[in-house]
Design a protein around this motif. Sequence first.
Motif, PDB file in Angstrom:
ATOM      1  N   ALA A  18       0.828  -1.205   0.000  1.00 55.74           N
ATOM      2  CA  ALA A  18       0.000   0.000   0.000  1.00 55.74           C
ATOM      3  C   ALA A  18       0.865   1.259   0.000  1.00 55.74           C
ATOM      4  CB  ALA A  18      -0.933  -0.009   1.207  1.00 55.74           C
ATOM      5  N   LEU A  19       1.911   1.265   0.798  1.00 53.89           N
ATOM      6  CA  LEU A  19       2.806   2.420   0.850  1.00 53.89           C
ATOM      7  C   LEU A  19       3.539   2.599  -0.479  1.00 53.89           C
ATOM      8  CD1 LEU A  19       4.194   1.811   4.436  1.00 53.89           C
ATOM      9  CD2 LEU A  19       2.820   3.780   3.726  1.00 53.89           C
ATOM     10  N   ALA A  20       3.993   1.499  -1.060  1.00 51.21           N
ATOM     11  CA  ALA A  20       4.717   1.587  -2.331  1.00 51.21           C
ATOM     12  C   ALA A  20       3.814   2.069  -3.460  1.00 51.21           C
ATOM     13  CB  ALA A  20       5.319   0.228  -2.679  1.00 51.21           C
ATOM     14  N   GLU A  21       2.563   1.626  -3.473  1.00 44.04           N
ATOM     15  CA  GLU A  21       1.634   2.070  -4.516  1.00 44.04           C
ATOM     16  C   GLU A  21       1.371   3.574  -4.431  1.00 44.04           C
ATOM     17  OE1 GLU A  21       0.262   0.758  -7.119  1.00 44.04           O
ATOM     18  OE2 GLU A  21       0.738  -1.373  -6.900  1.00 44.04           O
ATOM     19  N   HIS A  22       1.553   4.141  -3.247  1.00 42.98           N
ATOM     20  CA  HIS A  22       1.373   5.586  -3.074  1.00 42.98           C
ATOM     21  C   HIS A  22       2.710   6.331  -3.125  1.00 42.98           C
ATOM     22  CE1 HIS A  22      -2.500   4.112  -1.564  1.00 42.98           C
ATOM     23  NE2 HIS A  22      -2.965   5.310  -1.825  1.00 42.98           N
ATOM     24  N   ALA A  23       3.779   5.616  -3.478  1.00 43.52           N
ATOM     25  CA  ALA A  23       5.115   6.220  -3.609  1.00 43.52           C
ATOM     26  C   ALA A  23       5.546   6.944  -2.336  1.00 43.52           C
ATOM     27  CB  ALA A  23       5.158   7.170  -4.803  1.00 43.52           C
ATOM     28  N   ILE A  24       5.241   6.338  -1.190  1.00 42.03           N
ATOM     29  CA  ILE A  24       5.615   6.914   0.101  1.00 42.03           C
ATOM     30  C   ILE A  24       6.956   6.323   0.532  1.00 42.03           C
ATOM     31  CG2 ILE A  24       4.955   7.147   2.530  1.00 42.03           C
ATOM     32  CD1 ILE A  24       2.021   6.775   1.599  1.00 42.03           C
ATOM     33  N   ASP A  25       7.911   7.179   0.815  1.00 39.33           N
ATOM     34  CA  ASP A  25       9.212   6.706   1.286  1.00 39.33           C
ATOM     35  C   ASP A  25       9.054   6.037   2.648  1.00 39.33           C
ATOM     36  OD1 ASP A  25      10.537   7.645  -0.943  1.00 39.33           O
ATOM     37  OD2 ASP A  25      10.961   9.600  -0.046  1.00 39.33           O
ATOM     38  N   VAL A  26       9.680   4.879   2.787  1.00 45.13           N
ATOM     39  CA  VAL A  26       9.509   4.090   4.004  1.00 45.13           C
ATOM     40  C   VAL A  26      10.862   3.656   4.550  1.00 45.13           C
ATOM     41  CG1 VAL A  26       8.487   2.014   5.012  1.00 45.13           C
ATOM     42  CG2 VAL A  26       7.307   3.199   3.165  1.00 45.13           C
ATOM     43  N   GLU A  27      10.996   3.779   5.851  1.00 41.03           N
ATOM     44  CA  GLU A  27      12.135   3.194   6.559  1.00 41.03           C
ATOM     45  C   GLU A  27      11.615   1.963   7.288  1.00 41.03           C
ATOM     46  OE1 GLU A  27      15.212   4.103  10.267  1.00 41.03           O
ATOM     47  OE2 GLU A  27      13.986   5.735   9.438  1.00 41.03           O
ATOM     48  N   LEU A  28      12.097   0.794   6.874  1.00 42.85           N
ATOM     49  CA  LEU A  28      11.636  -0.454   7.466  1.00 42.85           C
ATOM     50  C   LEU A  28      12.446  -0.786   8.707  1.00 42.85           C
ATOM     51  CD1 LEU A  28      11.190  -2.673   4.269  1.00 42.85           C
ATOM     52  CD2 LEU A  28       9.397  -1.509   5.573  1.00 42.85           C
ATOM     53  N   LYS A  29      11.744  -1.159   9.763  1.00 43.82           N
ATOM     54  CA  LYS A  29      12.393  -1.594  10.999  1.00 43.82           C
ATOM     55  C   LYS A  29      11.887  -2.993  11.342  1.00 43.82           C
ATOM     56  CE  LYS A  29      13.382   2.885  13.141  1.00 43.82           C
ATOM     57  NZ  LYS A  29      14.845   2.670  13.216  1.00 43.82           N
ATOM     58  N   LEU A  30      12.788  -3.958  11.285  1.00 47.37           N
ATOM     59  CA  LEU A  30      12.414  -5.329  11.613  1.00 47.37           C
ATOM     60  C   LEU A  30      12.036  -5.415  13.085  1.00 47.37           C
ATOM     61  CD1 LEU A  30      12.250  -8.330  10.772  1.00 47.37           C
ATOM     62  CD2 LEU A  30      14.655  -8.526  11.454  1.00 47.37           C
ATOM     63  N   GLU A  31      10.870  -5.995  13.346  1.00 51.88           N
ATOM     64  CA  GLU A  31      10.391  -6.113  14.727  1.00 51.88           C
ATOM     65  C   GLU A  31      10.158  -7.583  15.066  1.00 51.88           C
ATOM     66  OE1 GLU A  31       9.983  -5.204  18.262  1.00 51.88           O
ATOM     67  OE2 GLU A  31       9.940  -3.405  16.990  1.00 51.88           O
ATOM     68  N   PRO A  32      11.086  -8.224  15.782  1.00 53.38           N
ATOM     69  CA  PRO A  32      10.855  -9.595  16.246  1.00 53.38           C
ATOM     70  C   PRO A  32       9.864  -9.568  17.412  1.00 53.38           C
ATOM     71  CG  PRO A  32      12.980  -8.792  17.012  1.00 53.38           C
ATOM     72  CD  PRO A  32      12.398  -7.706  16.170  1.00 53.38           C
ATOM     73  N   PHE A  33       8.601  -9.564  17.082  1.00 58.80           N
ATOM     74  CA  PHE A  33       7.537  -9.287  18.053  1.00 58.80           C
ATOM     75  C   PHE A  33       7.522 -10.262  19.219  1.00 58.80           C
ATOM     76  CE2 PHE A  33       6.032 -11.877  14.567  1.00 58.80           C
ATOM     77  CZ  PHE A  33       5.353 -12.910  15.189  1.00 58.80           C
ATOM     78  N   TRP A  34       8.004 -11.485  18.989  1.00 58.63           N
ATOM     79  CA  TRP A  34       7.995 -12.487  20.053  1.00 58.63           C
ATOM     80  C   TRP A  34       8.945 -12.130  21.199  1.00 58.63           C
ATOM     81  CZ3 TRP A  34       9.578 -13.288  15.005  1.00 58.63           C
ATOM     82  CH2 TRP A  34      10.959 -13.360  14.797  1.00 58.63           C
ATOM     83  N   GLU A  35       9.886 -11.230  20.945  1.00 58.00           N
ATOM     84  CA  GLU A  35      10.800 -10.815  22.009  1.00 58.00           C
ATOM     85  C   GLU A  35      10.126  -9.881  23.008  1.00 58.00           C
ATOM     86  OE1 GLU A  35      14.271  -9.140  20.260  1.00 58.00           O
ATOM     87  OE2 GLU A  35      14.939 -11.040  19.365  1.00 58.00           O
ATOM     88  N   ALA A  36       9.008  -9.282  22.584  1.00 53.06           N
ATOM     89  CA  ALA A  36       8.252  -8.374  23.460  1.00 53.06           C
ATOM     90  C   ALA A  36       9.173  -7.347  24.118  1.00 53.06           C
ATOM     91  CB  ALA A  36       7.480  -9.173  24.513  1.00 53.06           C
ATOM     92  N   ARG A  37       9.907  -6.624  23.286  1.00 46.76           N
ATOM     93  CA  ARG A  37      10.797  -5.588  23.812  1.00 46.76           C
ATOM     94  C   ARG A  37      10.004  -4.620  24.691  1.00 46.76           C
ATOM     95  NH1 ARG A  37      12.462  -1.895  20.833  1.00 46.76           N
ATOM     96  NH2 ARG A  37      10.977  -2.111  19.109  1.00 46.76           N
ATOM     97  N   PRO A  38      10.519  -4.250  25.846  1.00 52.99           N
ATOM     98  CA  PRO A  38       9.776  -3.341  26.735  1.00 52.99           C
ATOM     99  C   PRO A  38       9.344  -2.054  26.041  1.00 52.99           C
ATOM    100  CG  PRO A  38      11.642  -4.285  27.891  1.00 52.99           C
ATOM    101  CD  PRO A  38      11.778  -4.721  26.466  1.00 52.99           C
ATOM    102  N   GLU A  39      10.221  -1.502  25.188  1.00 48.35           N
ATOM    103  CA  GLU A  39       9.872  -0.263  24.488  1.00 48.35           C
ATOM    104  C   GLU A  39       8.702  -0.485  23.532  1.00 48.35           C
ATOM    105  OE1 GLU A  39      14.359  -0.499  25.131  1.00 48.35           O
ATOM    106  OE2 GLU A  39      12.755  -1.796  24.378  1.00 48.35           O
ATOM    107  N   PHE A  40       8.670  -1.657  22.914  1.00 46.23           N
ATOM    108  CA  PHE A  40       7.602  -1.990  21.976  1.00 46.23           C
ATOM    109  C   PHE A  40       6.297  -2.246  22.725  1.00 46.23           C
ATOM    110  CE2 PHE A  40       5.722  -5.234  18.908  1.00 46.23           C
ATOM    111  CZ  PHE A  40       5.323  -4.290  17.981  1.00 46.23           C
ATOM    112  N   VAL A  41       6.371  -2.999  23.801  1.00 46.83           N
ATOM    113  CA  VAL A  41       5.179  -3.315  24.597  1.00 46.83           C
ATOM    114  C   VAL A  41       4.564  -2.050  25.181  1.00 46.83           C
ATOM    115  CG1 VAL A  41       4.340  -4.521  26.649  1.00 46.83           C
ATOM    116  CG2 VAL A  41       5.989  -5.638  25.135  1.00 46.83           C
ATOM    117  N   ALA A  42       5.396  -1.097  25.553  1.00 54.05           N
ATOM    118  CA  ALA A  42       4.902   0.128  26.183  1.00 54.05           C
ATOM    119  C   ALA A  42       3.977   0.915  25.260  1.00 54.05           C
ATOM    120  CB  ALA A  42       6.075   1.001  26.613  1.00 54.05           C
ATOM    121  N   ILE A  43       4.241   0.864  23.957  1.00 55.33           N
ATOM    122  CA  ILE A  43       3.408   1.621  23.016  1.00 55.33           C
ATOM    123  C   ILE A  43       2.455   0.726  22.232  1.00 55.33           C
ATOM    124  CG2 ILE A  43       5.023   3.536  22.745  1.00 55.33           C
ATOM    125  CD1 ILE A  43       6.106   2.211  20.261  1.00 55.33           C
TER     126      ILE A  43
END
Length: 229
Positions: A18-43
Motif C-alpha cells: 500500500a505504501l509503495a503504490e502511493h510512492a511513500i518513502d519508508v524506513e523499514l524496521k524489523l520487529e521480532p515481536f515475540w521478544e516483546a521488547r519493553p519499548e515496543f510493549v509500552a506503546i
Amino acid sequence: MILHHHPFLPACRFARLALAEHAIDVELKLEPFWEARPEFVAINPGLTLPMAYDNGRGPLIGARVLMEYIDERYGDMRAAHRLMPADPFQRGEVRRLVDWFLIKFEDEVSGPLVTERILKLEIPAKRGGGAPDSGAMRAARQNIVGHMHYLGALTASRHWLAGDSLSFADLAAAAALSTVDYLGEAPWDADPAVKQWYQRVKSRPAFRPLLTDKARLVAPAPHYADLDF
C-alpha cells in the motif's frame, strides 16, 4: 514513514504494498515481536504488526488502521486510480475482502504455514519456537484449495477482485498469497485465472521489494521471484 514489520507477516506485506503504490518513502524496521521488547510493549501492548509513524506522528497500529490512514492522507495522490473506491458499496466490498485475506485466510492458511515453516525456526523454544506442527500444516494445505476456488470465482466475474480497478483488496490478497507462494505451497493449478490475476499484481513495481525478501532459515520456492511462472 517508519514501518515496524516482519517480512513474512501478510499484514506487513500488505502495508508495504500500500505504501509503495502511493510512492511513500519508508524506513523499514524489523520487529521480532515475540521478544516483546519493553519499548515496543509500552506503546503496542498487543504486539500487533504492522506499526507505523508518519512524520513523527503515531503510532498507527494494524493493517486496517494503516490502510484507512493511507487512503485518507495520501489517496488523492492516485487521483482516478485511488485504491479505495468512491462508491460506498464498493468501499464496503474492498474492506470485506481485505478482512477475508488478512483475517480468514490468515487464520486458515497463511498463518499456520508461515508460523510452522518460518517463524518457529526464528523464535526461541522458550517463546514458542520449535518443531513444526504437521497437523496444522496439513489443515492449511486442505483449506487453501477452497480459498483458491473462491478467488477463482471473484476473478471470473471481475477484472480485479473488488471491481473494475485495482484496490486494497488485491494488495491484501496478493500479500497473503505471496507468503504461501514463497514456501511453494500455493496450488496454482487449482484455477488458471487466479494465477493470471496474481501475475498481474506480482508484475507491479510496488511488488518487487517483496520478491527480494529472504527468510533467515528457509529458501524461497524456485519460481518465487519469477514474474512469468
